[in-house]
Design an enzyme around this catalytic site. Structure first.
Site, PDB file in Angstrom:
ATOM      1  N   HIS A 132      16.490 -28.387  -2.106  1.00 41.27           N
ATOM      2  CA  HIS A 132      16.707 -28.128  -0.532  1.00 41.27           C
ATOM      3  C   HIS A 132      17.366 -26.639  -0.325  1.00 41.27           C
ATOM      4  O   HIS A 132      17.020 -25.829  -1.421  1.00 41.27           O
ATOM      5  CB  HIS A 132      18.521 -28.841  -0.498  1.00 41.27           C
ATOM      6  CG  HIS A 132      18.504 -30.621  -0.085  1.00 41.27           C
ATOM      7  ND1 HIS A 132      18.094 -31.105  -0.812  1.00 41.27           N
ATOM      8  CD2 HIS A 132      18.531 -30.875   1.022  1.00 41.27           C
ATOM      9  CE1 HIS A 132      17.726 -32.433  -0.488  1.00 41.27           C
ATOM     10  NE2 HIS A 132      18.206 -32.488   0.703  1.00 41.27           N
ATOM     11  N   LYS A 136      22.926 -25.266   0.749  1.00 42.39           N
ATOM     12  CA  LYS A 136      23.639 -26.058  -0.084  1.00 42.39           C
ATOM     13  C   LYS A 136      24.663 -26.688  -0.644  1.00 42.39           C
ATOM     14  O   LYS A 136      24.973 -26.652  -1.597  1.00 42.39           O
ATOM     15  CB  LYS A 136      22.645 -27.293   0.149  1.00 42.39           C
ATOM     16  CG  LYS A 136      22.908 -29.576  -0.077  1.00 42.39           C
ATOM     17  CD  LYS A 136      21.391 -30.298  -0.411  1.00 42.39           C
ATOM     18  CE  LYS A 136      21.706 -31.447  -0.414  1.00 42.39           C
ATOM     19  NZ  LYS A 136      23.147 -32.174   0.940  1.00 42.39           N
TER      20      LYS A 136
END
Length: 250
Positions: A132, A136
């Site tokens: 990601h 995050k």
């Protein structure tokens, strides 16, 4: 016309959800709340359904407040454990309102999880890699945890043994974290949105299942589907596959 509110409206996902609701012919955006805003029947603008995309540290409190305010809730925030889910399930019973929680709303991600569960009993080895963007806040992703859970359940049902791994020393945790006995590895890289790779192996062969989400718009069809369906799903429903009728590995 469904009245919809969004909690976490200033975040990346929240902004995208707001636009999707405004563009949906059968929905009306009646409230957009974010951190510091009070959640109540008044601030939610009489919403039939509230979409909650915030952070794991806030989501349970938000969801309970939304249910108490008299709205159904669709939740995209990850980080839920069984105790937290049980409390939400209880709150749906006392309020008469429904909750829908999904680790991922992208169709490709949901299918990847189901494909992995279907394949897992046929392979000796399996590991999960999720990647990601570096903003995050949690690792591993909720999607990876659910993927590992589904893989482990499918292997247990088939009577498969533990995964082979002769590692004796790993002081830095390079072999990843074990979730339900499945190794999960997390990458955080600039330029990514969301990616998951499941690698399965037997002697002489490997198979890779990969889903790559490059734009948050990919989540919106699943979110809107859940908004339309949550009122018809009493209590707590977990997983987009429940309304797509995808249960291949179970």
């Amino acid at each position: 016309m469904l009245k919809v509110a969004v909690v976490g409206a200033r975040g990346r996902m929240g902004q995208t959800v707001c636009r999707a609701v405004e563009n949906a012919e059968d929905m009306q955006l009646v409230a957009a709340l974010d951190q510091g805003d009070t959640i109540s029947a008044d601030t939610l603008g009489g919403a039939d359904v509230v979409v909650e995309f915030t952070v794991p540290s806030q989501t349970q409190t938000n969801v309970e407040a939304i249910l108490e305010a008299g709205s159904h809730v669709v939740v995209g925030t990850t980080g839920w454990d069984e105790d937290a889910l049980a409390r939400v399930r209880q709150r749906t019973q006392t309020t008469g309102k429904n909750a829908f929680i999904a680790a991922n709303f992208a169709l490709s991600a949901v299918l990847a999880m189901e494909f992995a569960a279907l394949a897992a009993p046929w392979f000796e080895s399996v590991e999960v890699i999720e990647a990601h963007h570096p903003n995050k806040v949690d690792a591993p992703s909720g999607t990876a945890v659910v993927t590992a859970q589904k893989i482990a359940a499918a292997r247990e049902k088939a009577g498969k043994p533990a995964l082979p791994d002769a590692t004796e020393t790993d002081p830095q945790g390079c072999r990843g974290g074990k979730y339900h006995g499945i190794p999960v590895h997390s990458l955080r890289l600039r330029g990514l949105t969301a990616q998951e790779t499941i690698v399965l192996g037997n002697s002489g062969e490997t198979m890779t299942i990969c889903t790559d989400t490059t734009d948050r718009e990919a989540f919106m069809p699943g979110v809107l589907l859940a908004v339309r369906q949550v009122g018809q799903k009493p209590g707590l429903t977990v997983g987009l596959e429940k309304i797509l009728n995808l249960t291949m590995g179970q």
